[in-house]
Design an enzyme around this catalytic site. Structure first.
Site, PDB file in Angstrom:
ATOM      1  N   SER A 155      83.574  58.354  51.565  1.00  4.55           N
ATOM      2  CA  SER A 155      83.583  56.714  51.822  1.00  4.55           C
ATOM      3  C   SER A 155      83.417  56.222  52.784  1.00  4.55           C
ATOM      4  O   SER A 155      82.083  56.168  53.270  1.00  4.55           O
ATOM      5  CB  SER A 155      84.635  56.726  51.199  1.00  4.55           C
ATOM      6  OG  SER A 155      85.047  55.029  50.619  1.00  4.55           O
ATOM      7  N   LYS A 207      96.583  31.302  45.255  1.00  2.99           N
ATOM      8  CA  LYS A 207      96.287  31.380  46.057  1.00  2.99           C
ATOM      9  C   LYS A 207      97.351  32.638  46.356  1.00  2.99           C
ATOM     10  O   LYS A 207      97.317  33.676  46.944  1.00  2.99           O
ATOM     11  CB  LYS A 207      97.316  30.992  47.285  1.00  2.99           C
ATOM     12  CG  LYS A 207      97.729  30.564  47.908  1.00  2.99           C
ATOM     13  CD  LYS A 207      96.835  30.332  49.585  1.00  2.99           C
ATOM     14  CE  LYS A 207      96.957  30.568  50.721  1.00  2.99           C
ATOM     15  NZ  LYS A 207      95.958  31.102  51.209  1.00  2.99           N
TER      16      LYS A 207
END
Length: 347
Positions: A155, A207
């Site tokens: 990765s 949010k």
């Protein structure tokens, strides 16, 4: 209470009392030794007067000979922006790599850099900054960079590796895991079962996207998947450029899976298999050198560093060893998830 039970309880109390006293004296001794070593190091630097106070690393010879040099830069562990309290010289931090690169850039005798990468990846931004620093070093100074992969270069670890001229994998390396992950845990069913409510107040309906206390909506999932897609496309493009490979071919390899060293070689993700000696020879060949002094940069410990380590043995920091790194808030990561890695849960 019979006498035998009283004796057993007395021995138990005595054991814990003795253990507490022993731990107390151990901590006192540790701090005393830390202060003595720190003071000695500071005194030695002042007497020598040969190194600038801001220099955090000293050059050490690994092998070889000659005037020209090959500098080894290690990148080990979870790739992150800041070191942990217990690892003030974490080699997988942006600062550590940048500080070592400063020494390399100041030394005209360094003709090539050998990156030793042993990392399952980590933060997206930290990985990208390291990648850019290595790429910029190659382009600005015209120097060569070789990567030698250790146990794992997956990765974010692979993301950094593609900035090099050549990638050598150890025969037992695990690499790949090209992709992005946004770890999210949802405990809304558990909370509902016990009658717990989340009364968070937000300025807008999105949010608290990714909140673990309520089910994710289809709209929120689509938004997060769009972000993952953009970061994934960047990873794919970085690999395509670094390995001189068509993007479509990279995408066939970039489904998140890991590869053995031999599989990575066959798929063009690495250039060859070998060991440290092979990587050094590759660096010498690329730099046009017949011989070279192989060096590394080791941290110069200060009193402040020793106190950081000392602070790390306090319970809050010991607990950090068993927490998911860099996960105080949800964040995107270039990280392979093998489970437990050296006592730290990675994800």
């Amino acid at each position: 209470m019979d006498s035998q039970q009283a004796q057993r309880e007395g021995r138990g109390v005595g054991f814990w009392a003795a253990a507490s006293v022993a731990i107390f004296f151990f901590l006192c001794t540790f701090f005393l030794v830390a202060m003595m070593i720190g003071s000695l190091t500071a005194w030695k630097s002042l007497v020598a007067g040969t190194e600038a106070p801001e220099d955090k690393y000293i050059e050490e010879v690994v092998s070889g000979s000659g005037d020209n040099k090959i500098a080894i830069l290690p990148i080990r562990g979870i790739i992150r922006t800041e070191p942990t309290a217990l690892l003030p010289d974490d080699t997988a931090t942006v600062e550590s790599v940048q500080e070592r690169l400063k020494h390399v850039k100041k030394d005209d005798k360094v003709k090539a850099v050998l990156l030793l990468i042993d990392s399952p990846g980590g933060g997206i931004t930290a990985s990208d900054v390291m990648y850019n620093d290595i790429l910029k070093y190659r382009k600005d100074l015209g120097k060569k960079v070789v990567v030698l992969m250790g146990d794992v270069a997956a990765s974010g670890g692979y993301y950094i590796a593609v900035a090099a001229d050549k990638i050598i994998a150890h025969p037992t390396t695990v690499t790949g895991s090209i992709g992005v992950i946004l770890p999210l845990i949802n405990i809304s069913d558990l909370i509902h079962r016990y009658g717990i409510k989340d009364d968070s107040i937000t300025s807008g309906p999105l949010k608290d996207i990714g909140s673990p206390t309520r089910p994710m909506t289809p709209e929120e999932k689509e938004i997060l998947e769009g972000i993952i897609h953009d970061m994934y496309e960047r990873f794919v493009s970085v690999v395509a450029v670094g390995r001189n490979m068509p993007i479509e071919k990279v995408k066939t390899l970039a489904d998140g899976r890991i590869y053995t060293a031999q599989q990575a070689l066959e798929d063009g993700l690495v250039d060859k298999l070998g060991y440290l000696s092979d990587a050094i020879e590759q660096a010498k060949e690329l730099a046009g050198l017949d011989e070279a002094l192989v060096i590394t940069y080791e941290k110069k410990w200060s009193l402040g560093d020793l106190f950081k380590i000392a602070q790390g043995i306090t319970p809050p920091n010991v607990r950090r060893l068993f927490e998911w790194p860099e996960m105080d808030t949800p964040r995107l990561m270039y990280l392979w998830l093998p489970g437990f890695t050296q006592g730290i849960i990675t994800r």
